[in-house]
Motif scaffolding. Structure first.
Motif, PDB file in Angstrom:
ATOM      1  N   GLU A  31      54.852  -8.043  35.981  1.00 51.00           N
ATOM      2  CA  GLU A  31      55.580  -8.432  34.761  1.00 51.00           C
ATOM      3  C   GLU A  31      57.089  -8.461  34.995  1.00 51.00           C
ATOM      4  O   GLU A  31      57.787  -9.321  34.474  1.00 51.00           O
ATOM      5  CB  GLU A  31      55.236  -7.460  33.634  1.00 51.00           C
ATOM      6  CG  GLU A  31      55.890  -7.762  32.327  1.00 51.00           C
ATOM      7  CD  GLU A  31      55.343  -8.980  31.615  1.00 51.00           C
ATOM      8  OE1 GLU A  31      56.100  -9.583  30.836  1.00 51.00           O
ATOM      9  OE2 GLU A  31      54.163  -9.331  31.831  1.00 51.00           O
ATOM     10  N   ILE A  50      58.636  -1.250  26.172  1.00 52.88           N
ATOM     11  CA  ILE A  50      58.042  -2.336  25.381  1.00 52.88           C
ATOM     12  C   ILE A  50      56.969  -3.065  26.175  1.00 52.88           C
ATOM     13  O   ILE A  50      55.863  -3.299  25.680  1.00 52.88           O
ATOM     14  CB  ILE A  50      59.134  -3.312  24.893  1.00 52.88           C
ATOM     15  CG1 ILE A  50      59.979  -2.641  23.806  1.00 52.88           C
ATOM     16  CG2 ILE A  50      58.515  -4.614  24.376  1.00 52.88           C
ATOM     17  CD1 ILE A  50      61.248  -3.390  23.458  1.00 52.88           C
ATOM     18  N   LYS A  51      57.269  -3.420  27.416  1.00 52.99           N
ATOM     19  CA  LYS A  51      56.290  -4.137  28.244  1.00 52.99           C
ATOM     20  C   LYS A  51      55.057  -3.278  28.516  1.00 52.99           C
ATOM     21  O   LYS A  51      53.937  -3.772  28.502  1.00 52.99           O
ATOM     22  CB  LYS A  51      56.932  -4.606  29.549  1.00 52.99           C
ATOM     23  CG  LYS A  51      57.884  -5.765  29.365  1.00 52.99           C
ATOM     24  CD  LYS A  51      58.510  -6.173  30.679  1.00 52.99           C
ATOM     25  CE  LYS A  51      59.581  -7.221  30.517  1.00 52.99           C
ATOM     26  NZ  LYS A  51      59.082  -8.520  30.145  1.00 52.99           N
ATOM     27  N   ALA A  53      53.870  -0.773  26.615  1.00 51.17           N
ATOM     28  CA  ALA A  53      53.115  -0.651  25.367  1.00 51.17           C
ATOM     29  C   ALA A  53      52.375  -1.951  25.060  1.00 51.17           C
ATOM     30  O   ALA A  53      51.208  -1.926  24.640  1.00 51.17           O
ATOM     31  CB  ALA A  53      54.037  -0.272  24.217  1.00 51.17           C
ATOM     32  N   ASN A  54      53.018  -3.081  25.280  1.00 53.01           N
ATOM     33  CA  ASN A  54      52.354  -4.370  25.073  1.00 53.01           C
ATOM     34  C   ASN A  54      51.175  -4.536  26.016  1.00 53.01           C
ATOM     35  O   ASN A  54      50.133  -5.076  25.642  1.00 53.01           O
ATOM     36  CB  ASN A  54      53.334  -5.527  25.243  1.00 53.01           C
ATOM     37  CG  ASN A  54      54.316  -5.637  24.098  1.00 53.01           C
ATOM     38  OD1 ASN A  54      54.100  -5.089  23.024  1.00 53.01           O
ATOM     39  ND2 ASN A  54      55.411  -6.340  24.337  1.00 53.01           N
ATOM     40  N   SER A  55      51.332  -4.049  27.231  1.00 50.97           N
ATOM     41  CA  SER A  55      50.277  -4.168  28.231  1.00 50.97           C
ATOM     42  C   SER A  55      49.026  -3.380  27.842  1.00 50.97           C
ATOM     43  O   SER A  55      47.904  -3.847  28.041  1.00 50.97           O
ATOM     44  CB  SER A  55      50.789  -3.694  29.590  1.00 50.97           C
ATOM     45  OG  SER A  55      49.801  -3.823  30.567  1.00 50.97           O
ATOM     46  N   GLY A  57      48.471  -2.211  24.704  1.00 49.11           N
ATOM     47  CA  GLY A  57      48.094  -2.509  23.333  1.00 49.11           C
ATOM     48  C   GLY A  57      48.447  -1.456  22.304  1.00 49.11           C
ATOM     49  O   GLY A  57      48.026  -1.542  21.150  1.00 49.11           O
ATOM     50  N   GLU A  58      49.208  -0.456  22.694  1.00 48.91           N
ATOM     51  CA  GLU A  58      49.657   0.576  21.758  1.00 48.91           C
ATOM     52  C   GLU A  58      50.778   1.386  22.388  1.00 48.91           C
ATOM     53  O   GLU A  58      50.959   1.363  23.606  1.00 48.91           O
ATOM     54  CB  GLU A  58      48.509   1.492  21.335  1.00 48.91           C
ATOM     55  CG  GLU A  58      47.867   2.279  22.455  1.00 48.91           C
ATOM     56  CD  GLU A  58      46.693   3.116  21.961  1.00 48.91           C
ATOM     57  OE1 GLU A  58      46.946   4.240  21.475  1.00 48.91           O
ATOM     58  OE2 GLU A  58      45.554   2.637  22.046  1.00 48.91           O
TER      59      GLU A  58
END
Length: 112
Positions: A31, A50-51, A53-55, A57-58
Motif C-alpha cells: 500500500e 488509517i491505511k 484500519a482500512n485494511s 476493516g476496523e
C-alpha cells in the motif's frame, strides 16, 4: 521536507503477535510502495493508522484480536488473526521510528 518510505518495511520484525500480522505487514508495504511522500512524522503516522484500519476493516484497539479471512492460510490456531497489541506496541512504533530516521537523515544531508 519530504521523505519516501519505501525502505521502512525492511527488515521485517523478527517476532510477530499472531499469524495474520506478517500478512498485514506485507499488505501495508504494498500500500505504501510507490511515489508516496510525507512531509513529517505526524502525517506519516496518520496515514499509517488509517491505511491499517482500512485494511482490516476496523480501528485498532488494545486487547483486540481481529480475524481477517483473506489472511487465513488454513493452518494453525492463530491463522488469519491480527494482534492489535503487537501493532500498537511494536509494529506501528517500529515503522514510525524508521520513518523518523529517514527524515532526520535527510535533514542532516541538507544541513551538511
Amino acid at each position: 521536507m519530504e521523505a519516501s518510505i519505501n525502505s521502512i518495511f525492511e527488515p521485517e520484525p523478527q517476532r510477530w503477535g499472531l499469524r495474520g500480522d506478517p500478512m498485514l505487514w506485507q499488505e501495508l508495504k504494498k500500500e505504501f510502495s510507490g511515489h508516496q511522500t510525507f512531509n513529517d512524522e505526524q502525517e506519516f503516522e496518520r496515514a499509517l493508522y488509517i491505511k491499517a484500519a482500512n485494511s482490516i476493516g476496523e480501528p485498532f484497539g488494545r486487547g483486540k484480536i481481529i480475524y481477517i479471512p483473506r489472511f487465513d492460510p488454513g493452518h494453525g490456531m492463530s491463522r488469519g488473526k491480527i494482534d492489535c497489541d503487537f501493532w500498537i506496541d511494536e509494529g506501528f512504533p517500529l515503522l514510525i521510528a524508521r520513518f523518523k530516521s529517514i527524515i532526520e537523515e535527510s535533514a542532516r544531508r541538507i544541513k551538511d
